[in-house]
Design a protein around this motif. Structure first.
Motif, PDB file in Angstrom:
ATOM      1  N   THR A  10      42.005  42.699  -4.328  1.00 16.11           N
ATOM      2  CA  THR A  10      40.829  43.788  -4.055  1.00 16.11           C
ATOM      3  C   THR A  10      41.091  45.067  -4.584  1.00 16.11           C
ATOM      4  OG1 THR A  10      40.024  43.220  -2.132  1.00 16.11           O
ATOM      5  CG2 THR A  10      39.752  41.933  -4.008  1.00 16.11           C
ATOM      6  N   GLY A  11      39.995  46.104  -5.230  1.00 25.47           N
ATOM      7  CA  GLY A  11      40.253  47.541  -4.522  1.00 25.47           C
ATOM      8  C   GLY A  11      40.256  48.273  -6.159  1.00 25.47           C
ATOM      9  N   GLY A  12      40.521  47.370  -6.730  1.00 27.63           N
ATOM     10  CA  GLY A  12      40.747  48.558  -8.127  1.00 27.63           C
ATOM     11  C   GLY A  12      42.268  49.449  -7.962  1.00 27.63           C
ATOM     12  N   VAL A  13      41.627  50.474  -8.655  1.00 21.33           N
ATOM     13  CA  VAL A  13      42.636  51.445  -8.357  1.00 21.33           C
ATOM     14  C   VAL A  13      42.984  51.960  -7.234  1.00 21.33           C
ATOM     15  CG1 VAL A  13      43.456  54.623  -9.272  1.00 21.33           C
ATOM     16  CG2 VAL A  13      41.750  52.906 -11.031  1.00 21.33           C
ATOM     17  N   LEU A  14      41.927  52.076  -6.592  1.00 20.55           N
ATOM     18  CA  LEU A  14      42.435  52.250  -4.826  1.00 20.55           C
ATOM     19  C   LEU A  14      43.810  51.409  -4.103  1.00 20.55           C
ATOM     20  CD1 LEU A  14      38.668  52.020  -3.699  1.00 20.55           C
ATOM     21  CD2 LEU A  14      40.017  54.056  -4.641  1.00 20.55           C
ATOM     22  N   THR A  15      44.180  50.117  -5.314  1.00 18.40           N
ATOM     23  CA  THR A  15      45.580  49.635  -4.319  1.00 18.40           C
ATOM     24  C   THR A  15      45.774  49.573  -5.632  1.00 18.40           C
ATOM     25  OG1 THR A  15      43.256  47.854  -3.642  1.00 18.40           O
ATOM     26  CG2 THR A  15      45.257  46.923  -4.136  1.00 18.40           C
ATOM     27  N   TYR A  16      46.033  49.136  -6.627  1.00 19.31           N
ATOM     28  CA  TYR A  16      46.885  49.841  -7.755  1.00 19.31           C
ATOM     29  C   TYR A  16      47.229  50.519  -7.750  1.00 19.31           C
ATOM     30  CZ  TYR A  16      44.127  49.604 -12.402  1.00 19.31           C
ATOM     31  OH  TYR A  16      43.738  50.295 -12.949  1.00 19.31           O
ATOM     32  N   GLY A  17      46.574  51.651  -8.089  1.00 14.02           N
ATOM     33  CA  GLY A  17      46.514  52.951  -8.113  1.00 14.02           C
ATOM     34  C   GLY A  17      46.997  54.254  -8.056  1.00 14.02           C
ATOM     35  N   ILE A  18      46.363  54.268  -6.968  1.00 20.93           N
ATOM     36  CA  ILE A  18      46.812  55.805  -5.425  1.00 20.93           C
ATOM     37  C   ILE A  18      47.813  54.954  -4.811  1.00 20.93           C
ATOM     38  CG2 ILE A  18      45.386  56.884  -4.477  1.00 20.93           C
ATOM     39  CD1 ILE A  18      42.995  56.881  -6.510  1.00 20.93           C
ATOM     40  N   PRO A  19      48.705  55.823  -4.996  1.00 16.07           N
ATOM     41  CA  PRO A  19      49.847  55.279  -4.102  1.00 16.07           C
ATOM     42  C   PRO A  19      49.199  55.205  -2.570  1.00 16.07           C
ATOM     43  CG  PRO A  19      50.758  57.404  -4.943  1.00 16.07           C
ATOM     44  CD  PRO A  19      49.175  57.130  -5.356  1.00 16.07           C
ATOM     45  N   GLU A  20      50.339  54.920  -1.746  1.00 14.28           N
ATOM     46  CA  GLU A  20      50.414  54.496   0.112  1.00 14.28           C
ATOM     47  C   GLU A  20      50.295  55.559   0.931  1.00 14.28           C
ATOM     48  OE1 GLU A  20      50.271  51.507   1.460  1.00 14.28           O
ATOM     49  OE2 GLU A  20      50.684  52.420   2.607  1.00 14.28           O
ATOM     50  N   PHE A  21      51.041  56.654   0.002  1.00 18.01           N
ATOM     51  CA  PHE A  21      51.397  58.096   0.810  1.00 18.01           C
ATOM     52  C   PHE A  21      49.803  58.887   0.732  1.00 18.01           C
ATOM     53  CE2 PHE A  21      53.366  58.575  -3.065  1.00 18.01           C
ATOM     54  CZ  PHE A  21      52.592  60.069  -4.176  1.00 18.01           C
ATOM     55  N   ARG A  22      49.075  58.218   0.043  1.00 18.51           N
ATOM     56  CA  ARG A  22      47.581  59.384  -0.347  1.00 18.51           C
ATOM     57  C   ARG A  22      46.814  58.432   0.765  1.00 18.51           C
ATOM     58  NH1 ARG A  22      44.552  61.197  -4.444  1.00 18.51           N
ATOM     59  NH2 ARG A  22      45.559  60.726  -5.973  1.00 18.51           N
ATOM     60  N   LEU A  23      46.791  57.045   0.269  1.00 19.98           N
ATOM     61  CA  LEU A  23      45.772  56.478   1.271  1.00 19.98           C
ATOM     62  C   LEU A  23      46.007  55.107   1.133  1.00 19.98           C
ATOM     63  CD1 LEU A  23      42.674  55.561   0.003  1.00 19.98           C
ATOM     64  CD2 LEU A  23      43.155  54.880  -2.037  1.00 19.98           C
ATOM     65  N   PRO A  24      46.846  55.092   2.141  1.00 22.24           N
ATOM     66  CA  PRO A  24      47.457  53.801   2.769  1.00 22.24           C
ATOM     67  C   PRO A  24      46.678  52.070   2.245  1.00 22.24           C
ATOM     68  CG  PRO A  24      46.694  55.063   4.495  1.00 22.24           C
ATOM     69  CD  PRO A  24      46.360  55.853   3.396  1.00 22.24           C
ATOM     70  N   LYS A  25      47.057  51.645   2.381  1.00 24.63           N
ATOM     71  CA  LYS A  25      46.703  50.052   1.685  1.00 24.63           C
ATOM     72  C   LYS A  25      45.759  49.231   2.512  1.00 24.63           C
ATOM     73  CE  LYS A  25      47.982  51.301  -1.745  1.00 24.63           C
ATOM     74  NZ  LYS A  25      46.227  53.027  -2.301  1.00 24.63           N
ATOM     75  N   ASP A  26      46.362  49.792   3.671  1.00 23.03           N
ATOM     76  CA  ASP A  26      45.554  48.857   4.730  1.00 23.03           C
ATOM     77  C   ASP A  26      44.338  49.003   5.190  1.00 23.03           C
ATOM     78  OD1 ASP A  26      46.703  50.908   5.922  1.00 23.03           O
ATOM     79  OD2 ASP A  26      47.450  49.635   7.419  1.00 23.03           O
ATOM     80  N   LEU A  27      44.141  50.920   5.168  1.00 21.14           N
ATOM     81  CA  LEU A  27      43.276  50.606   4.468  1.00 21.14           C
ATOM     82  C   LEU A  27      41.602  50.747   4.104  1.00 21.14           C
ATOM     83  CD1 LEU A  27      42.779  54.521   6.249  1.00 21.14           C
ATOM     84  CD2 LEU A  27      41.365  53.693   4.311  1.00 21.14           C
ATOM     85  N   VAL A  28      42.524  50.326   3.005  1.00 22.76           N
ATOM     86  CA  VAL A  28      40.821  50.054   1.799  1.00 22.76           C
ATOM     87  C   VAL A  28      41.039  48.668   1.619  1.00 22.76           C
ATOM     88  CG1 VAL A  28      41.690  49.399  -0.755  1.00 22.76           C
ATOM     89  CG2 VAL A  28      42.889  51.428  -0.061  1.00 22.76           C
ATOM     90  N   GLN A  29      42.067  47.744   2.659  1.00 21.42           N
ATOM     91  CA  GLN A  29      41.807  46.728   2.993  1.00 21.42           C
ATOM     92  C   GLN A  29      40.756  46.301   3.887  1.00 21.42           C
ATOM     93  OE1 GLN A  29      42.882  45.145   0.217  1.00 21.42           O
ATOM     94  NE2 GLN A  29      41.247  43.597   1.362  1.00 21.42           N
ATOM     95  N   LYS A  30      40.570  47.071   4.647  1.00 21.47           N
ATOM     96  CA  LYS A  30      39.723  47.175   6.177  1.00 21.47           C
ATOM     97  C   LYS A  30      37.948  47.963   5.185  1.00 21.47           C
ATOM     98  CE  LYS A  30      40.997  47.640  10.694  1.00 21.47           C
ATOM     99  NZ  LYS A  30      41.397  48.554  11.796  1.00 21.47           N
TER     100      LYS A  30
END
Ligand SMILES: Cc1cc2nc3c(=O)[nH]c(=O)nc-3n(C[C@H](O)[C@H](O)[C@H](O)COP(=O)(O)OP(=O)(O)OC[C@H]3O[C@@H](n4cnc5c(N)ncnc54)[C@H](O)[C@@H]3O)c2cc1C
Ligand SMILES: Cc1cc2nc3c(=O)[nH]c(=O)nc-3n(C[C@H](O)[C@H](O)[C@H](O)COP(=O)(O)OP(=O)(O)OC[C@H]3O[C@@H](n4cnc5c(N)ncnc54)[C@H](O)[C@@H]3O)c2cc1C
Ligand code: SF4
Ligand code: SF4
Ligand code: FES
Lengths: 462, 272
Positions: A176-196
């Protein structure tokens, strides 16, 4: 005890030479003291120009006051009353064109670091919060379906859940998360934060069904037949554009979506990931937006020695966030501005180089930006093993093709009433990139929120 | 999680699985495919829907164990689950109202061919087929094909069944003998489909092929699956996977499919 400094309290960042070798977050975030120091730069203007610059009207001076009072939870409450994903927006909003662009302090010196403060408040909350399981109450108000779990879908779903609706999000990807998950890279937007942040949305009682392609697995009409009283379409702008030049289908030519998806969604950057990604010594990224910056910086991190950004307009016109351009330069990305690719050369099916032509800027076009014109005879070649095309995305045509009665623009965007986000089809609403074409996280969230209000209005007055 | 309710070993490298997947089973049509991840954070791989049962809400896939993910898949048994399973993806195969159809299947290509031929048969067409593979044990679904086809021709590399050589041998023979078809459906490796199209073009027989480029998302989002058809770039996952074979740029498709060959076959098999 105001802080009269003309510049923002600096935010600690990883050293460029270190960070361009890893995928850890670049900006490390304020400490409590730094946040309070920065908060004290706010003048608490009565007319609140900053709030007008924020597409979702976050009560900025109020939450900044709460930081000064060291009541960070209160600050969090104030922000999340208007913005359900503050840890994300604090990091990725183009603040210089929005809240911070309107800040009075920017008239002389730098604006208040509103984004950095918002991020601080959200991170502080996340550190302490325990996410509870969905307290699923019997739905009082009716069932709504949401297509897509990007920022538009998430914000619409969370607003509706807060109002007491039973909301189900349908998402085609397995994450889940759309671009937040598949587009914007980890170094700019950590994925565990998106998941939270997404877990927080789920804790409001929102159900998310992944692996469902609306239009194919189930159509919007069928969702209605199943008892959903309204549908919100937040399917984004996922269809990559190509340049239609010779050699574009050679191996080594990627859309930014493919490149970033391989890396972010499929974790190709981990050494033993089952999904591979290839970058060679020389990478050329075409485009000048956030997507291009992300692709270039990712290629660098994957070990590409020379990474070029080729963009047909100039520095002024680069559409990416100011901070990303600055970070990219610090990390050694080479900017080839006022250049445009014309042809891709290859050997045995693999890319070998890209031919470019120099451009100059002419009169402003319909978009108000000065139109690039090719300089006759100025062609030159850049040696390249990979070429990543990041020149924009259009909405995916699938929903339009499978939903009779849903009107769209010729370029694919869904047509909506601006006030309500209602489409030409009864009880179907839409927002985010699916409506505007590729735009921003916060605009997508604003649209989702607006639609939630309109859906509530409609269903209550039925 | 998607539960496996049936598993069969069809030959040394090809297996069949029936999986509970309600959203796919309710809507899918011949020609469409699914994507699955065997494990969390696994690779997404595309597989054609070989059969489906709307009532039991199951989907059947037939896969050849060729590399890392298909090996992982084959380690699963009845009662186990597959992590992710999404579909139906792609367009349903265009099944024009044809009177006489020849299906040509090579290797695991026979699996996706079967539901298309069955549907055409149901629609009233006369159906023949040519099935090819390494040897007689490698040709799958013989019984099912015999049941729906008036004539089944075989070709094998070693001559252990049917004519020796490629499926093009019986195809040329049939056409030379004056047999006529108004539609050919060819599914198999790219070189096979290319060779067939070369022949059917001369005889002016409409030929549909099913392309299997490398796919990442399967929803039109990455463009990794792009193929050139009639001088236009198409995304096989949403515009296909079935196309008019006479318009496909097979040479480009073969080059693109080879992109990750080295990595996938060598390092990744060794890594295990
Ligand atoms: C690499 C990159 C960097 C970016 N950087 C920034 C930035 O720094 N700042 C910023 O503000 N913006 C940035 N953006 C833009 C921003 O991410 C988007 O504007 C925003 O995500 C749009 O949100 P959305 O909810 O409309 O769509 P998306 O985020 O695209 O989400 C749509 C979701 O719907 C799903 N979906 C699509 N079709 C279907 C269907 N038929 N059935 C089920 N599910 C479906 C998709 O899989 C996806 O998960 C960036 C974009 C990219 C690609
Ligand atoms: C629309 C479509 C339908 C397909 N249907 C079937 C089917 O019904 N039965 C079957 O056995 N196979 C089918 N395939 C091929 C199948 O997807 C690949 O064999 C599988 O992905 C191999 O994965 P692996 O990890 O086991 O092998 P790997 O070691 O990863 O790769 C082996 C070879 O498989 C191909 N391949 C790898 N990854 C992909 C990918 N993501 N997409 C496409 N090809 C890839 C490459 O050519 C590669 O060289 C289909 C492919 C497509 C695109
Ligand atoms: S949501 Fe974005 S625009 Fe609004 S205040 Fe926060 S950072 Fe600024
Ligand atoms: S405009 Fe700037 S200084 Fe004024 S209230 Fe907003 S953040 Fe504070
Ligand atoms: S697989 Fe990504 S667009 Fe087709």
């Amino acid at each position: 005890m105001r802080n009269n400094s003309l510049t923002k309290t600096p935010i600690p960042v990883q050293d460029p030479k270190v960070r361009n070798q890893n995928f850890d977050e670049v900006a490390l975030g304020y400490t409590r003291d730094q946040a309070i120091e920065e908060a004290k730069r706010c003048l608490h203007c009565k007319h609140k120009p900053c709030v007008k610059g924020c597409p979702v009207n976050v009560p900025i001076p109020e939450f900044i006051q709460a930081i000064i009072d060291e009541d960070f939870e209160q600050a969090y409450e104030i922000i999340t009353a208007e913005n359900s994903l503050p840890a994300i927006c604090g990091r990725v909003c183009p603040q210089e064109n929005q809240c911070e662009g309107k800040c009075v302090r920017a008239i002389k010196g730098e604006s208040v670091g509103i984004g950095r403060l918002e991020r601080f408040v959200a991170d502080e909350h996340m550190k302490n919060v325990k996410i509870e399981n969905a307290k699923k109450e019997a739905s009082k108000k009716g069932k709504v379906a949401v297509v897509g779990s990007g920022p538009a879908g998430l914000s619409c779903a969370s607003e509706l859940a807060k109002m007491g609706y039973e909301v189900t999000i349908f998402e085609v990807l397995h994450k889940t998360g759309g671009v937040l998950t598949y587009g914007i890279p980890e170094f700019r937007l950590p994925k565990d934060l998106v998941q939270k942040e997404i877990d927080l949305v789920k804790s409001l009682g929102v159900e998310i069904k992944t692996n469902v392609l609306v239009g194919q697995s189930i159509t919007i009409d069928e969702l209605m037949e199943e008892g959903y009283e309204a549908v919100f379409v937040g399917s984004g702008a996922g269809l990559p554009r190509f340049m239609n030049i010779e050699g574009e289908n050679l191996n080594g030519v990627y859309s930014a979506n493919e490149f970033l998806t391989r890396v972010n969604l499929m974790k190709a950057y981990e050494k033993d990931s089952p999904t591979p990604v290839k970058v060679g010594k020389n990478t050329v990224v075409v485009g000048g937006g956030n997507v291009a910056m992300d692709a270039a910086r990712t290629a660098k991190r994957l070990g590409s020695e020379n990474v070029y950004i080729v963009y047909r307009r100039g520095e002024e016109e680069l559409p990416a966030r100011a901070e990303e351009i600055e970070h990219a330069k610090e990390e050694g990305i080479i900017f080839k501005l006022l250049n445009n690719p014309t042809k891709i050369h290859g050997k045995d099916g693999m890319v070998t180089s890209v031919e470019c032509i120099e451009m100059e800027l002419g009169q402003p076009d319909e978009s108000g930006r000065r139109r690039p014109i090719a300089k006759e005879g100025s062609e030159f070649e850049i040696t390249a093993d990979s070429i990543i095309i990041a020149i924009g995305q259009n909405p995916n045509p699938l929903i339009r093709q499978t939903t009779p009665g849903l009107d769209t623009h010729s370029w694919g965007g869904i047509i909506v009433e601006e006030e309500t986000m209602e489409t030409s089809k009864d009880d179907v609403y839409a927002g985010g990139d699916a409506v505007t074409g590729a735009a921003t996280v916060i605009l997508a969230m604003g649209a989702g929120k607006k639609a939630a209000k309109a859906i509530d209005n409609k269903l209550q007055n039925k | 999680m998607y539960k496996i309710v049936r598993k069969e070993v069809l030959n040394e490298t090809v297996e069949l699985m029936e999986v509970i997947a309600p959203f796919v089973a309710r809507k899918c049509e011949p020609g469409q495919f699914i994507m699955l991840c065997v494990e969390p954070d696994g690779e997404r791989i595309p597989l054609t829907i070989a059969d489906f049962d709307r009532e039991r809400e199951t989907v059947t896939i037939i896969y050849q164990v060729v590399g890392y993910s298909t090996r992982k898949l084959s380690e699963k048994n009845v009662g186990d689950s597959i992590e992710e399973f999404v579909g139906p993806l792609g367009k349903a195969a265009p099944l024009p109202s044809a009177k006489k159809v020849l299906g040509i299947g090579g290797g695991v290509g026979i699996a996706p061919l079967y539901p298309q031929l069955r549907k055409l048969k149901e629609n009233g067409a006369d159906v023949d087929c040519i099935l090819g593979g390494q040897n007689k044990d490698y040709i799958i679904m013989k019984d099912q094909m015999e049941a729906i086809c008036a004539n089944v021709h075989y070709a094998s590399d070693d001559g252990s069944i049917g004519s020796k050589g490629f499926v093009t041998t019986p195809l040329e023979k049939l056409l030379d003998e004056g047999e006529s078809y108004d539609l050919v459906i060819a599914i198999g490796p790219l070189p096979m489909m290319k060779a067939i199209c070369h022949i059917t073009k001369k005889h002016n027989i409409k030929t549909n092929v099913s392309l299997n480029p490398i796919m990442i998302d399967g929803t039109g989002m990455c463009g990794g699956c792009r193929v050139t058809v009639g001088n236009e770039t198409k995304f096989a996952c949403v515009d296909g996977p079935d196309f008019d074979g006479h318009l496909v740029d097979f040479d480009e498709a073969m080059l693109r499919q080879g992109m990750y060959k080295e990595e996938e076959h060598k390092c990744r098999l060794e890594r295990k």
